[in-house]
Design a protein around this motif. Structure first.
Motif, PDB file in Angstrom:
ATOM      1  N   UNK A  57       0.854  -1.190   0.000  1.00  0.00           N
ATOM      2  CA  UNK A  57       0.000   0.000   0.000  1.00  0.00           C
ATOM      3  C   UNK A  57       0.887   1.236   0.000  1.00  0.00           C
ATOM      4  N   UNK A  58       0.538   2.198  -0.859  1.00  0.00           N
ATOM      5  CA  UNK A  58       1.266   3.465  -0.891  1.00  0.00           C
ATOM      6  C   UNK A  58       0.297   4.626  -0.713  1.00  0.00           C
ATOM      7  N   UNK A  93      -7.330  -1.905   7.335  1.00  0.00           N
ATOM      8  CA  UNK A  93      -7.319  -1.956   5.871  1.00  0.00           C
ATOM      9  C   UNK A  93      -7.210  -3.407   5.422  1.00  0.00           C
ATOM     10  N   UNK A  94      -8.268  -3.894   4.793  1.00  0.00           N
ATOM     11  CA  UNK A  94      -8.288  -5.261   4.271  1.00  0.00           C
ATOM     12  C   UNK A  94      -9.129  -5.285   3.005  1.00  0.00           C
ATOM     13  N   UNK A  95      -8.830  -6.231   2.112  1.00  0.00           N
ATOM     14  CA  UNK A  95      -9.677  -6.402   0.944  1.00  0.00           C
ATOM     15  C   UNK A  95      -9.547  -7.820   0.401  1.00  0.00           C
ATOM     16  N   UNK A 100       3.627   1.148   6.208  1.00  0.00           N
ATOM     17  CA  UNK A 100       3.895  -0.003   7.069  1.00  0.00           C
ATOM     18  C   UNK A 100       2.597  -0.422   7.734  1.00  0.00           C
ATOM     19  N   UNK A 101       2.586  -1.614   8.286  1.00  0.00           N
ATOM     20  CA  UNK A 101       1.413  -2.089   9.006  1.00  0.00           C
ATOM     21  C   UNK A 101       1.130  -1.145  10.167  1.00  0.00           C
ATOM     22  N   UNK A 102      -0.085  -0.622  10.213  1.00  0.00           N
ATOM     23  CA  UNK A 102      -0.432   0.388  11.210  1.00  0.00           C
ATOM     24  C   UNK A 102      -1.736  -0.013  11.874  1.00  0.00           C
ATOM     25  N   UNK A 129      -3.598  -9.141   8.740  1.00  0.00           N
ATOM     26  CA  UNK A 129      -2.796  -8.709   9.886  1.00  0.00           C
ATOM     27  C   UNK A 129      -1.406  -8.333   9.389  1.00  0.00           C
ATOM     28  N   UNK A 130      -0.456  -8.232  10.284  1.00  0.00           N
ATOM     29  CA  UNK A 130       0.882  -7.786   9.896  1.00  0.00           C
ATOM     30  C   UNK A 130       1.785  -8.922   9.436  1.00  0.00           C
ATOM     31  N   UNK A 131       1.270 -10.140   9.359  1.00  0.00           N
ATOM     32  CA  UNK A 131       2.078 -11.228   8.823  1.00  0.00           C
ATOM     33  C   UNK A 131       2.321 -11.003   7.331  1.00  0.00           C
ATOM     34  N   UNK A 132       3.533 -11.255   6.887  1.00  0.00           N
ATOM     35  CA  UNK A 132       3.861 -11.063   5.481  1.00  0.00           C
ATOM     36  C   UNK A 132       2.965 -11.893   4.576  1.00  0.00           C
TER      37      UNK A 132
END
Length: 213
Positions: free
Chosen positions: A19-20, A34-36, A27-29, A65-68
């Protein structure tokens, strides 16, 4: 004479989403949600997804989640480099209105479900400034909110995106500046058809909010 053939795992291509915003990769915040969902991948033909913690053979949830691994999708194909790649931000209709109590991953994520009648939220953004955008089908008809519709909803709100020449070595960027263009300071959108903010967001969704650099 007998021959032994080893069973080989089908070749796959792993793609990653990032995401930009304001030209900077986010970064994961945990302050914003934010999900889709992504589905209906196609290149020369329809592509299946390799099932994982965040995906089935037909649909994947990005950003759980913040998992890659929650930002990646593994497609059952090994020759996508340089080819057209398209996908939808949606859950297939035949899966969108299934019983949420018995659904398997990733369609068992409660934060991404409205009701049996409406189905899932295809996209969810909740900012730390109080602005929210939840995308999903509306105008769905059934005998009650606890029953699935038998026909497509009046406003499916399903959007397809295409990369003309997919680079398998680059991430696919979701550009929030393009998605939220001209909606700064607007009221939230829950996919209401007559909401001016939604109308602007629906228009933005027809542009190249997904791209590669």
């Amino acid at each position: 004479m007998s021959f032994l053939f080893a069973c080989q795992k089908p070749s796959t291509t792993k793609i990653e989403f990032v995401v930009k915003q304001h030209g900077v990769q986010q970064a994961c915040d945990e302050r914003q949600n934010l999900m889709w969902f992504v589905s209906e991948f196609q290149s020369d033909n329809t592509l299946s997804i390799s099932p994982s913690k965040f995906s089935s053979e037909s649909v994947a949830l990005i950003g759980a989640n913040c998992e890659k691994s929650s930002w990646q999708v593994e497609l059952m194909a090994d020759d996508l480099d340089g080819k057209k790649l398209s996908f939808s931000m949606a859950v297939p209709f035949n899966e969108n209105h299934l019983n949420p109590l018995t659904a398997t991953s990733p369609l068992n994520t409660s934060e991404m479900f409205w009701s049996w009648q409406l189905g899932h939220k295809f996209f969810r953004f909740d900012g730390d400034d109080g602005f929210s955008f939840h995308l999903g089908s509306t105008g769905c008809k059934s005998v009650s909110r606890l029953r699935a519709p038998s026909a497509p909803c009046a406003y499916p709100n399903r959007y397809q995106f295409e990369l003309a020449q997919f680079d398998a070595h680059k991430s696919i960027i979701l550009d929030l500046d393009r998605l939220f263009k001209q909606v700064g300071g607007s009221r939230s959108c829950m996919s209401e058809h007559n909401n001016p903010t939604c109308q602007q967001l629906f228009a933005n969704l027809t542009t190249k909010i997904f791209h590669q650099e």
